[in-house]
Scaffold this active site. Structure first.
Site, PDB file in Angstrom:
ATOM      1  N   ARG A 142     132.156 108.259  -1.011  1.00  0.00           N
ATOM      2  CA  ARG A 142     132.390 106.835  -1.297  1.00  0.00           C
ATOM      3  C   ARG A 142     132.414 105.960  -0.040  1.00  0.00           C
ATOM      4  NH1 ARG A 142     136.142 109.138  -4.792  1.00  0.00           N
ATOM      5  NH2 ARG A 142     135.343 109.280  -6.912  1.00  0.00           N
ATOM      6  N   LYS A 177     123.272  95.128   4.411  1.00  0.00           N
ATOM      7  CA  LYS A 177     122.496  95.504   3.227  1.00  0.00           C
ATOM      8  C   LYS A 177     121.839  96.855   3.480  1.00  0.00           C
ATOM      9  CE  LYS A 177     121.036  91.034   1.350  1.00  0.00           C
ATOM     10  NZ  LYS A 177     119.842  90.238   1.001  1.00  0.00           N
ATOM     11  N   GLU A 206     110.136  87.255  12.501  1.00  0.00           N
ATOM     12  CA  GLU A 206     111.502  87.072  11.979  1.00  0.00           C
ATOM     13  C   GLU A 206     112.371  86.314  12.992  1.00  0.00           C
ATOM     14  OE1 GLU A 206     112.485  87.755   8.926  1.00  0.00           O
ATOM     15  OE2 GLU A 206     111.334  89.455   8.148  1.00  0.00           O
ATOM     16  N   LYS A 253     122.188  85.357  12.339  1.00  0.00           N
ATOM     17  CA  LYS A 253     122.380  86.175  11.141  1.00  0.00           C
ATOM     18  C   LYS A 253     123.873  86.425  10.934  1.00  0.00           C
ATOM     19  CE  LYS A 253     120.838  89.800   8.218  1.00  0.00           C
ATOM     20  NZ  LYS A 253     119.840  90.783   7.839  1.00  0.00           N
ATOM     21  N   GLU A 279     125.452  87.092  -0.443  1.00  0.00           N
ATOM     22  CA  GLU A 279     124.332  86.218  -0.792  1.00  0.00           C
ATOM     23  C   GLU A 279     124.581  85.424  -2.079  1.00  0.00           C
ATOM     24  OE1 GLU A 279     120.464  87.742   0.226  1.00  0.00           O
ATOM     25  OE2 GLU A 279     119.459  86.331  -1.080  1.00  0.00           O
ATOM     26  N   ARG A 306     123.242  82.503   2.474  1.00  0.00           N
ATOM     27  CA  ARG A 306     122.472  83.644   2.989  1.00  0.00           C
ATOM     28  C   ARG A 306     121.011  83.608   2.521  1.00  0.00           C
ATOM     29  NH1 ARG A 306     124.497  89.967   3.767  1.00  0.00           N
ATOM     30  NH2 ARG A 306     122.555  90.677   4.682  1.00  0.00           N
ATOM     31  N   ASN A 317     115.781  83.877   3.748  1.00  0.00           N
ATOM     32  CA  ASN A 317     114.537  84.220   3.051  1.00  0.00           C
ATOM     33  C   ASN A 317     113.436  83.189   3.240  1.00  0.00           C
ATOM     34  OD1 ASN A 317     115.332  86.712   1.889  1.00  0.00           O
ATOM     35  ND2 ASN A 317     116.633  85.582   0.472  1.00  0.00           N
ATOM     36  N   HIS A 349     109.893  84.165   2.643  1.00  0.00           N
ATOM     37  CA  HIS A 349     109.891  85.497   2.042  1.00  0.00           C
ATOM     38  C   HIS A 349     109.403  85.528   0.591  1.00  0.00           C
ATOM     39  CE1 HIS A 349     111.823  86.774   5.683  1.00  0.00           C
ATOM     40  NE2 HIS A 349     111.944  88.008   5.255  1.00  0.00           N
ATOM     41  N   HIS A 368     106.560  87.958   0.057  1.00  0.00           N
ATOM     42  CA  HIS A 368     106.644  89.097  -0.850  1.00  0.00           C
ATOM     43  C   HIS A 368     105.523  89.052  -1.882  1.00  0.00           C
ATOM     44  CE1 HIS A 368     111.184  89.778   0.003  1.00  0.00           C
ATOM     45  NE2 HIS A 368     110.423  90.519   0.776  1.00  0.00           N
ATOM     46  N   HIS A 414     105.033  93.236   6.753  1.00  0.00           N
ATOM     47  CA  HIS A 414     106.061  92.304   6.278  1.00  0.00           C
ATOM     48  C   HIS A 414     106.187  91.059   7.170  1.00  0.00           C
ATOM     49  CE1 HIS A 414     109.733  90.834   4.476  1.00  0.00           C
ATOM     50  NE2 HIS A 414     110.298  90.823   5.680  1.00  0.00           N
TER      51      HIS A 414
HETATM   52  P1  NAD Z   1     109.866 101.071  10.063  1.00  0.00           P
HETATM   53  O1  NAD Z   1     111.238 101.581  10.079  1.00  0.00           O
HETATM   54  O2  NAD Z   1     108.919 101.703   9.125  1.00  0.00           O
HETATM   55  O3  NAD Z   1     109.256 101.157  11.539  1.00  0.00           O
HETATM   56  C1  NAD Z   1     107.932 100.772  11.758  1.00  0.00           C
HETATM   57  C2  NAD Z   1     107.137 101.890  12.473  1.00  0.00           C
HETATM   58  O4  NAD Z   1     107.472 101.911  13.855  1.00  0.00           O
HETATM   59  C3  NAD Z   1     107.436 103.281  11.956  1.00  0.00           C
HETATM   60  O5  NAD Z   1     106.248 104.014  11.910  1.00  0.00           O
HETATM   61  C4  NAD Z   1     108.358 103.867  13.014  1.00  0.00           C
HETATM   62  O6  NAD Z   1     108.290 105.269  13.100  1.00  0.00           O
HETATM   63  C5  NAD Z   1     107.837 103.219  14.260  1.00  0.00           C
HETATM   64  N1  NAD Z   1     108.798 103.053  15.341  1.00  0.00           N
HETATM   65  C6  NAD Z   1     110.084 102.644  15.206  1.00  0.00           C
HETATM   66  N2  NAD Z   1     110.633 102.470  16.412  1.00  0.00           N
HETATM   67  C7  NAD Z   1     109.692 102.772  17.330  1.00  0.00           C
HETATM   68  C8  NAD Z   1     109.660 102.768  18.746  1.00  0.00           C
HETATM   69  N3  NAD Z   1     110.717 102.352  19.469  1.00  0.00           N
HETATM   70  N4  NAD Z   1     108.536 103.162  19.362  1.00  0.00           N
HETATM   71  C9  NAD Z   1     107.445 103.537  18.627  1.00  0.00           C
HETATM   72  N5  NAD Z   1     107.404 103.538  17.294  1.00  0.00           N
HETATM   73  C10 NAD Z   1     108.518 103.161  16.653  1.00  0.00           C
HETATM   74  O7  NAD Z   1     109.807  99.509   9.742  1.00  0.00           O
HETATM   75  P2  NAD Z   1     110.685  98.249  10.199  1.00  0.00           P
HETATM   76  O8  NAD Z   1     109.736  97.145  10.298  1.00  0.00           O
HETATM   77  O9  NAD Z   1     111.571  98.537  11.351  1.00  0.00           O
HETATM   78  O10 NAD Z   1     111.638  98.020   8.941  1.00  0.00           O
HETATM   79  C11 NAD Z   1     111.114  97.720   7.672  1.00  0.00           C
HETATM   80  C12 NAD Z   1     112.136  98.101   6.630  1.00  0.00           C
HETATM   81  O11 NAD Z   1     113.326  97.353   6.851  1.00  0.00           O
HETATM   82  C13 NAD Z   1     111.708  97.796   5.204  1.00  0.00           C
HETATM   83  O12 NAD Z   1     111.980  98.913   4.399  1.00  0.00           O
HETATM   84  C14 NAD Z   1     112.585  96.621   4.787  1.00  0.00           C
HETATM   85  O13 NAD Z   1     112.870  96.607   3.415  1.00  0.00           O
HETATM   86  C15 NAD Z   1     113.805  96.863   5.608  1.00  0.00           C
HETATM   87  N6  NAD Z   1     114.605  95.654   5.863  1.00  0.00           N
HETATM   88  C16 NAD Z   1     115.914  95.680   5.553  1.00  0.00           C
HETATM   89  C17 NAD Z   1     116.717  94.580   5.790  1.00  0.00           C
HETATM   90  C18 NAD Z   1     118.186  94.638   5.497  1.00  0.00           C
HETATM   91  O14 NAD Z   1     118.859  93.606   5.558  1.00  0.00           O
HETATM   92  N7  NAD Z   1     118.731  95.796   5.211  1.00  0.00           N
HETATM   93  C19 NAD Z   1     116.171  93.432   6.357  1.00  0.00           C
HETATM   94  C20 NAD Z   1     114.824  93.420   6.668  1.00  0.00           C
HETATM   95  C21 NAD Z   1     114.042  94.544   6.420  1.00  0.00           C
HETATM   96 MG    MG Z   2     112.220  89.939   6.341  1.00  0.00          MG
END
Ligand code: NAD
Ligand code: MG
Length: 370
Positions: free
Chosen positions: A126, A148, A190, A232, A242, A246, A250, A253, A257, A275
């Site tokens: 939990r 999140k 972003e 943020k 949200e 918050r 977006n 977005h 999306h 994205h």
């Molecule tokens: P990701 O985690 O897939 O990373 C992108 C790529 O870069 C991957 O192939 C990874 O292996 C590689 N990588 C990461 N760090 C590296 C480094 N230092 N050197 C070389 N390669 C590296 O993608 P992302 O863009 O970081 O995150 C996208 C995800 O985040 C989505 O699933 C999205 O839904 C989520 N997200 C969540 C929130 C939230 O508030 N929780 C907000 C925005 C996005």
């Molecule tokens: Mg985003």
């Protein structure tokens, strides 16, 4: 912008935590050890990031706290790993480790690892601690902050998740040197978003610091990350679940999306927008719509377009996406209430607003090609 951004940003609220920003932080075992309460640590990473940085983190941690029992769990890199099955894998790794309620999950990677590991931490017994060690710029300025966590299911992205703030965030800017330029740019989209939403001065700073940021200079990146995290943090502190403000995060977005969904979420090997790129296009569409509705000056759209273009980001809807299809996806957005289109628009740079009932004909006009 004020000179010399602080190396830390504090996030308040019910469960406050600190964000540390700077080059070389992953080698600072004491920083990590300070936020680990118990004896069990599960390091979660992906198979791209792990060979680059995992051994370093584990060694630093053991040097600072030799008695720790550290497990490792790796997932294949990419969004396809953000599933319930992968979630089950992290949970089993925690069970195998014998993790107790004072255990800590360390999420070393981009947003995929952060969301997955954070959700597993939210559920194991939990809720145990999670420390985010973001390695993409997007994770540093967005996904690691705000609590999140989620995984995807066939019906949609992020549909299963929890609010579970991290115990700390440690953003080592040196790891961004290995990040592909396209991923860096996606994160910068972003970053630009924060300026567009609520910080004209930051927007101007991003105009003048473009070369340093795209070259990956530590000082500029640290400042951009700190300022983004401050924004943020301020927003999520006031509206953690949200219910209102918050939603401003977006900006771009809902359009973005719709583009991502219409092109089928980036099947590997094709030229789909990622994205951050989709958000870049989405922000321009939101700005154009704001001008069309008489809320803002068209000159502000032009400034946003020029800034994004100068960062090598796209600003137009990719060819072949039908306006009606995009609008249909926009109607399914989580922000909508009672079947009305609810969008984040702006009065100009730095002045975003949630608009509750946007006229669909006006949106459709903006979605027309060329
Ligand atoms: P990701 O985690 O897939 O990373 C992108 C790529 O870069 C991957 O192939 C990874 O292996 C590689 N990588 C990461 N760090 C590296 C480094 N230092 N050197 C070389 N390669 C590296 O993608 P992302 O863009 O970081 O995150 C996208 C995800 O985040 C989505 O699933 C999205 O839904 C989520 N997200 C969540 C929130 C939230 O508030 N929780 C907000 C925005 C996005
Ligand atoms: Mg985003």
């Amino acid at each position: 912008m004020t000179p010399a951004a602080p190396p830390t940003v504090d996030v308040g609220g019910e469960r406050p935590y600190r964000i540390h920003i700077g080059p070389g932080l992953l080698a600072r075992g004491e920083l990590l050890a300070d936020v680990i309460r118990g004896r069990h640590v599960l390091l979660v990473s992906d198979d791209t990031v792990a060979p680059l940085y995992l051994a370093q983190v584990q060694a630093a941690l053991l040097a600072a706290r030799p008695a720790l029992k550290i497990g490792q769990h790796l997932i294949p890199a990419g969004e396809a790993s953000k599933t319930l099955a992968s979630f089950g894998g992290v949970i089993e790794a925690l069970a195998t480790l014998g993790a107790t309620r004072d255990a800590c999950v360390l999420a070393l990677g981009g947003g995929v690892v952060g969301d997955l590991a954070g959700f597993a931490a939210a559920c194991w017994m939990r809720g145990v601690d999670c420390v985010q060690l973001p390695t993409t710029l997007l994770a540093m300025v967005d996904s690691s902050v705000g609590g999140k966590t989620a995984v995807d299911i066939a019906q949609g992205k992020n549909l299963v998740g929890a609010f579970h703030p991290p115990r700390a965030v440690i953003a080592d800017t040196a790891v961004l040197r290995s990040l592909p330029l396209r991923e860096l740019r996606a994160g910068l989209a972003e970053v630009i978003k924060y300026g567009a939403i609520r910080d004209l001065e930051f927007f101007q700073w991003l105009q003048s610091e473009r070369d340093a940021l795209l070259a990956g200079e530590d000082a500029a990146l640290a400042q951009a990350i700190a300022r983004s995290c401050e924004h943020k943090a301020q927003i999520v502190e006031r509206d953690p679940l949200e219910k209102g403000e918050r939603a401003l995060l977006n900006l771009g977005h809902t359009f973005g999306h719709a583009i991502e969904t219409a092109q089928g979420y980036g099947a590997p090997g094709n030229n789909n927008l990622n994205h951050g790129e989709a958000v870049a296009v989405g922000m321009v569409l939101a700005a154009r719509l704001s001008a069309a509705l008489g809320m803002a000056e068209a000159a502000d759209t032009d400034r946003l377009r020029e800034l994004l273009l100068s960062y090598g980001l796209p600003v137009d809807i990719p060819a072949g996406l039908a306006p009606e299809t995009l609008l249909a996806h926009m109607r399914l957005d989580k922000k909508n209430i009672a079947g009305r289109l609810r969008l984040v628009l702006w009065r100009g740079i730095g002045r975003a607003e949630v608009v509750p009932d946007v006229d669909e004909a006006a949106v459709l006009a903006i979605l027309q090609p060329g």
